[in-house]
Structures are given as structure tokens and as C-alpha cells.
Motif scaffolding. Sequence first.
Motif, PDB file in Angstrom:
ATOM      1  N   TYR A  62      27.683  44.124  30.712  1.00  0.00           N
ATOM      2  CA  TYR A  62      28.437  43.627  31.582  1.00  0.00           C
ATOM      3  C   TYR A  62      29.129  43.235  32.552  1.00  0.00           C
ATOM      4  N   VAL A  63      30.107  42.014  32.715  1.00  0.00           N
ATOM      5  CA  VAL A  63      30.338  41.183  34.165  1.00  0.00           C
ATOM      6  C   VAL A  63      31.859  41.874  34.132  1.00  0.00           C
ATOM      7  N   ASN A 111      30.395  53.887  30.841  1.00  0.00           N
ATOM      8  CA  ASN A 111      30.072  55.026  30.460  1.00  0.00           C
ATOM      9  C   ASN A 111      30.267  56.142  31.188  1.00  0.00           C
ATOM     10  N   ASP A 112      29.574  57.867  31.599  1.00  0.00           N
ATOM     11  CA  ASP A 112      29.914  58.602  31.996  1.00  0.00           C
ATOM     12  C   ASP A 112      29.844  58.199  33.547  1.00  0.00           C
ATOM     13  N   ARG A 113      29.055  57.934  34.037  1.00  0.00           N
ATOM     14  CA  ARG A 113      29.046  57.636  35.190  1.00  0.00           C
ATOM     15  C   ARG A 113      29.334  55.733  36.541  1.00  0.00           C
ATOM     16  N   ILE A 114      30.234  55.254  35.432  1.00  0.00           N
ATOM     17  CA  ILE A 114      30.699  54.150  35.595  1.00  0.00           C
ATOM     18  C   ILE A 114      31.752  53.038  35.494  1.00  0.00           C
ATOM     19  N   LYS A 115      32.288  53.420  36.332  1.00  0.00           N
ATOM     20  CA  LYS A 115      33.893  53.037  35.098  1.00  0.00           C
ATOM     21  C   LYS A 115      34.786  52.550  36.525  1.00  0.00           C
ATOM     22  N   VAL A 116      35.529  51.196  35.453  1.00  0.00           N
ATOM     23  CA  VAL A 116      36.620  50.357  36.500  1.00  0.00           C
ATOM     24  C   VAL A 116      37.803  51.111  37.299  1.00  0.00           C
ATOM     25  N   SER A 117      37.976  50.713  38.336  1.00  0.00           N
ATOM     26  CA  SER A 117      39.155  51.377  38.504  1.00  0.00           C
ATOM     27  C   SER A 117      40.453  50.023  39.211  1.00  0.00           C
ATOM     28  N   PRO A 118      41.264  50.251  39.280  1.00  0.00           N
ATOM     29  CA  PRO A 118      42.639  50.084  39.269  1.00  0.00           C
ATOM     30  C   PRO A 118      42.880  49.622  40.525  1.00  0.00           C
ATOM     31  N   THR A 119      42.354  48.570  41.467  1.00  0.00           N
ATOM     32  CA  THR A 119      42.591  48.942  43.079  1.00  0.00           C
ATOM     33  C   THR A 119      43.425  47.863  43.516  1.00  0.00           C
ATOM     34  N   PRO A 120      44.587  47.525  43.722  1.00  0.00           N
ATOM     35  CA  PRO A 120      45.429  46.029  44.073  1.00  0.00           C
ATOM     36  C   PRO A 120      46.029  46.433  45.231  1.00  0.00           C
ATOM     37  N   HIS A 122      44.713  43.389  47.709  1.00  0.00           N
ATOM     38  CA  HIS A 122      44.467  42.189  48.151  1.00  0.00           C
ATOM     39  C   HIS A 122      44.332  41.066  47.172  1.00  0.00           C
ATOM     40  N   THR A 123      44.241  41.338  45.469  1.00  0.00           N
ATOM     41  CA  THR A 123      45.326  40.830  44.479  1.00  0.00           C
ATOM     42  C   THR A 123      45.704  41.720  43.698  1.00  0.00           C
ATOM     43  N   LEU A 124      46.666  41.494  43.010  1.00  0.00           N
ATOM     44  CA  LEU A 124      47.792  42.528  42.512  1.00  0.00           C
ATOM     45  C   LEU A 124      46.194  42.929  41.342  1.00  0.00           C
ATOM     46  N   GLN A 125      45.443  42.009  41.277  1.00  0.00           N
ATOM     47  CA  GLN A 125      44.539  42.582  39.847  1.00  0.00           C
ATOM     48  C   GLN A 125      43.372  43.392  40.404  1.00  0.00           C
ATOM     49  N   ASP A 126      43.434  43.345  41.552  1.00  0.00           N
ATOM     50  CA  ASP A 126      42.236  44.109  42.662  1.00  0.00           C
ATOM     51  C   ASP A 126      41.785  45.302  41.565  1.00  0.00           C
ATOM     52  N   VAL A 127      40.147  45.913  41.494  1.00  0.00           N
ATOM     53  CA  VAL A 127      39.530  46.298  40.529  1.00  0.00           C
ATOM     54  C   VAL A 127      38.591  46.922  41.305  1.00  0.00           C
ATOM     55  N   SER A 128      37.998  47.816  41.048  1.00  0.00           N
ATOM     56  CA  SER A 128      36.133  48.521  41.648  1.00  0.00           C
ATOM     57  C   SER A 128      35.956  49.000  41.175  1.00  0.00           C
ATOM     58  N   VAL A 129      34.563  49.268  41.061  1.00  0.00           N
ATOM     59  CA  VAL A 129      33.717  49.789  40.146  1.00  0.00           C
ATOM     60  C   VAL A 129      33.057  50.787  41.108  1.00  0.00           C
ATOM     61  N   ILE A 130      33.444  52.211  39.927  1.00  0.00           N
ATOM     62  CA  ILE A 130      33.034  53.976  41.037  1.00  0.00           C
ATOM     63  C   ILE A 130      31.454  53.882  40.009  1.00  0.00           C
ATOM     64  N   VAL A 131      30.834  54.145  40.943  1.00  0.00           N
ATOM     65  CA  VAL A 131      29.502  54.962  40.377  1.00  0.00           C
ATOM     66  C   VAL A 131      28.975  55.952  40.656  1.00  0.00           C
ATOM     67  N   ASN A 132      28.958  56.924  40.500  1.00  0.00           N
ATOM     68  CA  ASN A 132      27.675  57.719  40.539  1.00  0.00           C
ATOM     69  C   ASN A 132      26.371  57.818  40.382  1.00  0.00           C
ATOM     70  N   SER A 133      25.618  58.132  41.636  1.00  0.00           N
ATOM     71  CA  SER A 133      24.477  58.205  40.917  1.00  0.00           C
ATOM     72  C   SER A 133      24.026  58.083  41.913  1.00  0.00           C
ATOM     73  N   SER A 134      22.148  58.778  42.146  1.00  0.00           N
ATOM     74  CA  SER A 134      21.580  59.880  42.777  1.00  0.00           C
ATOM     75  C   SER A 134      22.459  60.342  44.568  1.00  0.00           C
TER      76      SER A 134
END
Length: 200
Positions: A62-63, A111-120, A122-134
Motif C-alpha cells: 500500500y502507498v 488490517n487490525d493495526r493500520i487504518k486510514v482516517s479522513p482528517t480534512p 489542510h485540504t478537504l481530502q486529507d487523510v491520516s494513517v493510524i498505527v497501533n504498535s508496541s
Amino acid sequence: MDPIVLFDGYSKIENGNYYANCSCVLIKGPPNVIVDTMTAWDGDKLVKALNKESFAPDDINYVVCTHGHSDHIGCNYLFQKAIHIVGHSISYKNKYEIDHDFKSSYEYIINDRIKVSPTPGHTLQDVSVIVNSSRGVTAITGDLFEKFEDLTDDNIWKEAGSDSEELQRINRQKILILSDFIIPGHGPMFKVPQRFKNPG
């Protein structure tokens, strides 16, 4: 596996010229994810950075580009075998996924530890990647946050450009409450100070 910052983003003015490039982050899987691919002139150094982590571009599944500005999408062409998520667009080659609706605030689950969340904002189509890790929850936010210093100086993120200051302020607070660490668009990763999790 914790996200690996391949390159810290930066922005600066020198001799009357503005220079900027984004943070670039690798999340080792499977699936393997790269977030924000810098400018189109950074291909060689990005491949070398991946090689140091024992990766090649074809190993990326994934990019994710937090938004479509040129300093965040420039090396997407390297990743021919990956699904590309650029802002609210999800595609593989010339096929676009039309069933996912980021505009209704639906997250895209990798997957169960990585999701892409809309966070408009800066631009109205901004997203953030949320990672659950150690180390806890890490948010890779692109230019929702420019750098650590904009936690106390709103002018930094506002002057970087905001299509909706209201939405950006709302989504910044959402990410601050959610996250233990933030990788901003144009500065090093930082730990979220507890005082910013309780506004007012």
C-alpha cells in the motif's frame, strides 16, 4: 512493528526561497505500507532508504499519500504492485474503488493495526494513517500538523495553507486525543504532551 521514519519532513526559507519536503514513513507488515513519497526527484534516495530496511519498491503493498500535493506524491510511480490511496482516492493501476466513502468519515481498514482516517482541513481530502504498535498509537498526519511547534503556534499550520481552518482544528484535536505519537508533515516525530489531550 513501529512505523519507521525514513525521512523527516522539513520546511524553511533560505535566501528568499521556500524549500519543503514531507516526512516519509515505512510500516513493515505484512502488509507493507509506505506513507507519503516525497517529491519526484527523490526516487533514488527513497529506493536506497528502503534497501537499508531490506525492502524493494515491489515489496510495498500500500502507498498512502495524506493528500495530493506534489511533495507528498512524487515517487508513487516506484510502487507498481501496490494499492494507492491518495487523499480520498483508492486505486490499483487504472481501477478505482468507488464503494469506500471517506467523505462520510468512514475509515479505510488496512488490517487490525493500520487504518486510514479522513482528517480534512489542510485540504478537504486529507487523510491520516493510524498505527497501533508496541509504543502505542502513532498518527502519520501529513500537513494536518506541520511540526511540533504548531501545537503552540497556530500561525504555523495556518500559513502552510488550510482549505478549512475549522475542520483542521477539529481534526487536529481528534488526533491529539487519539495518539501517543504524531509524525507531522514537515518535522520530526513527537510524543503528544498530555496537556494537549484535554482542551479547555
